[in-house]
Motif scaffolding. Structure first.
Motif, mmCIF file in Angstrom:
data_model
loop_
_atom_site.group_PDB
_atom_site.id
_atom_site.type_symbol
_atom_site.label_atom_id
_atom_site.label_comp_id
_atom_site.label_asym_id
_atom_site.label_seq_id
_atom_site.Cartn_x
_atom_site.Cartn_y
_atom_site.Cartn_z
ATOM 1 N N SER A 21 0.855 -1.185 0.000
ATOM 2 C CA SER A 21 0.000 0.000 0.000
ATOM 3 C C SER A 21 0.893 1.237 0.000
ATOM 4 C CB SER A 21 -0.942 0.013 1.205
ATOM 5 O OG SER A 21 -0.206 0.151 2.391
ATOM 6 N N SER A 22 0.324 2.324 -0.460
ATOM 7 C CA SER A 22 1.092 3.566 -0.543
ATOM 8 C C SER A 22 0.146 4.747 -0.417
ATOM 9 C CB SER A 22 1.832 3.638 -1.885
ATOM 10 O OG SER A 22 2.546 4.859 -1.980
ATOM 11 N N ASP A 23 0.622 5.788 0.211
ATOM 12 C CA ASP A 23 -0.149 7.026 0.268
ATOM 13 C C ASP A 23 0.453 8.075 -0.677
ATOM 14 O OD1 ASP A 23 2.162 7.599 1.619
ATOM 15 O OD2 ASP A 23 1.187 8.452 3.387
ATOM 16 N N ARG A 24 1.362 7.587 -1.546
ATOM 17 C CA ARG A 24 2.003 8.480 -2.520
ATOM 18 C C ARG A 24 2.022 7.800 -3.890
ATOM 19 N NH1 ARG A 24 7.620 8.673 -0.857
ATOM 20 N NH2 ARG A 24 7.157 6.575 -0.173
ATOM 21 N N TYR A 25 2.070 8.611 -4.931
ATOM 22 C CA TYR A 25 2.194 8.111 -6.293
ATOM 23 C C TYR A 25 2.829 9.216 -7.142
ATOM 24 C CZ TYR A 25 -1.842 11.015 -7.435
ATOM 25 O OH TYR A 25 -2.678 12.074 -7.616
ATOM 26 N N TYR A 26 3.340 8.829 -8.276
ATOM 27 C CA TYR A 26 3.893 9.800 -9.218
ATOM 28 C C TYR A 26 2.850 10.080 -10.287
ATOM 29 C CZ TYR A 26 8.464 9.549 -7.122
ATOM 30 O OH TYR A 26 9.507 9.628 -6.237
ATOM 31 N N LYS A 27 2.372 11.303 -10.313
ATOM 32 C CA LYS A 27 1.408 11.744 -11.322
ATOM 33 C C LYS A 27 2.162 11.969 -12.623
ATOM 34 C CE LYS A 27 -2.546 13.406 -12.773
ATOM 35 N NZ LYS A 27 -3.580 12.448 -13.109
ATOM 36 N N VAL A 28 1.698 11.336 -13.696
ATOM 37 C CA VAL A 28 2.322 11.495 -15.011
ATOM 38 C C VAL A 28 1.560 12.566 -15.772
ATOM 39 C CG1 VAL A 28 2.849 10.369 -17.207
ATOM 40 C CG2 VAL A 28 3.083 9.087 -15.054
ATOM 41 N N ASP A 29 2.285 13.574 -16.212
ATOM 42 C CA ASP A 29 1.706 14.660 -16.989
ATOM 43 C C ASP A 29 2.472 14.732 -18.306
ATOM 44 O OD1 ASP A 29 0.245 16.912 -17.760
ATOM 45 O OD2 ASP A 29 1.561 18.290 -16.680
ATOM 46 N N ILE A 30 1.765 14.507 -19.407
ATOM 47 C CA ILE A 30 2.378 14.562 -20.733
ATOM 48 C C ILE A 30 1.696 15.674 -21.511
ATOM 49 C CG2 ILE A 30 2.847 13.291 -22.863
ATOM 50 C CD1 ILE A 30 2.528 10.702 -21.180
ATOM 51 N N ARG A 31 2.491 16.649 -21.937
ATOM 52 C CA ARG A 31 1.963 17.787 -22.692
ATOM 53 C C ARG A 31 2.697 17.917 -24.009
ATOM 54 N NH1 ARG A 31 2.832 21.198 -17.463
ATOM 55 N NH2 ARG A 31 4.695 20.039 -17.821
ATOM 56 N N ARG A 32 1.934 18.148 -25.043
ATOM 57 C CA ARG A 32 2.540 18.414 -26.337
ATOM 58 C C ARG A 32 2.939 19.889 -26.384
ATOM 59 N NH1 ARG A 32 1.064 15.932 -32.035
ATOM 60 N NH2 ARG A 32 2.931 16.747 -33.024
ATOM 61 N N THR A 33 4.143 20.135 -26.859
ATOM 62 C CA THR A 33 4.633 21.509 -27.000
ATOM 63 C C THR A 33 4.896 21.775 -28.481
ATOM 64 O OG1 THR A 33 6.986 20.948 -26.794
ATOM 65 C CG2 THR A 33 5.752 21.301 -24.739
ATOM 66 N N GLN A 34 5.287 22.992 -28.800
ATOM 67 C CA GLN A 34 5.595 23.334 -30.195
ATOM 68 C C GLN A 34 6.789 22.542 -30.713
ATOM 69 O OE1 GLN A 34 6.037 27.619 -30.084
ATOM 70 N NE2 GLN A 34 3.976 27.866 -30.942
ATOM 71 N N THR A 35 7.677 22.155 -29.806
ATOM 72 C CA THR A 35 8.895 21.470 -30.246
ATOM 73 C C THR A 35 8.945 19.990 -29.880
ATOM 74 O OG1 THR A 35 10.011 22.160 -28.221
ATOM 75 C CG2 THR A 35 10.257 23.593 -30.159
ATOM 76 N N GLY A 36 7.857 19.461 -29.328
ATOM 77 C CA GLY A 36 7.874 18.049 -28.949
ATOM 78 C C GLY A 36 6.888 17.754 -27.840
ATOM 79 N N TRP A 37 7.357 17.078 -26.814
ATOM 80 C CA TRP A 37 6.528 16.734 -25.664
ATOM 81 C C TRP A 37 7.253 17.089 -24.382
ATOM 82 C CZ3 TRP A 37 6.692 13.526 -29.901
ATOM 83 C CH2 TRP A 37 5.463 13.219 -30.491
#
Length: 182
Positions: A21-37
């Motif tokens: 069990s865990s009370d923490r996690y890594y939120k993944v945020d992926i955003r497209r930008t003008q030059t990539g991601w």
């Protein structure tokens, strides 16, 4: 405590019971930008603990098929009881040692057993002249990520559809970690 090799034929049907069990996690945020991601993994806390409880085989035939030398299984005993397991194999196509499975029984965690198993993996990788050791975990298993980082592993990549098509939204993204400090 010492690590010893287990006979695959005797252990081929053994199931590992993963529970954490865990009370923490890594939120993944992926955003497209003008030059990539732009990809960001940001440690978050949760109001309700994440609880996982599932079984997986210690060894599966595909592990041998994927490994040049065949997969190997190791265990650690305390007072005659096996309390930790690890399955490894060499990915011959890219010369990396893969840790397929690693489990220490819940009541024996934080006693150095996982470290002993990973030290064995490092020893094998060095003897076989592997260029790296890789393993998989999930963004919602913050304790495992912290443990692997303490053992010298670094972030190596992610797979946002490994388990389901909505892994990012579910906050359970497969991440690869790598050790390359030989």
């Amino acid at each position: 405590m010492e690590v010893f090799e287990l006979d695959k034929n005797r252990w081929k049907d053994f199931k590992l019971h993963f529970k954490w069990s865990s009370d923490r996690y890594y939120k993944v945020d992926i955003r497209r930008t003008q030059t990539g991601w732009m990809i960001e993994l940001k440690l978050q806390t949760t109001d309700k603990p994440i609880v996982k409880d599932y079984e997986e085989p210690l060894w599966q035939k595909w592990m041998d098929e994927e490994s040049g030398d065949g997969a190997r299984i190791f265990g650690v005993k305390i007072d005659g009881e096996i309390v930790g397991w690890m399955t490894v194999g060499i990915e011959s196509w890219n010369n990396r040692l893969r840790v397929y499975e690693l489990l220490v029984l819940e009541q024996y965690r934080k006693r150095g057993i996982g470290k002993i198993l990973l030290d064995k993996a490092k020893q094998i990788a060095k003897q076989k002249h592997c260029r790296a050791i890789v393993l998989e975990t999930q963004t919602n298993n913050a304790n495992a990520i912290e443990f692997y980082r303490k053992q010298g592993f670094e972030f190596d990549g992610l797979d946002i559809t490994a388990y389901h098509n909505d892994d990012v939204e579910r906050n359970e993204v497969r991440i690869e970690m790598v050790f390359k400090n030989f």
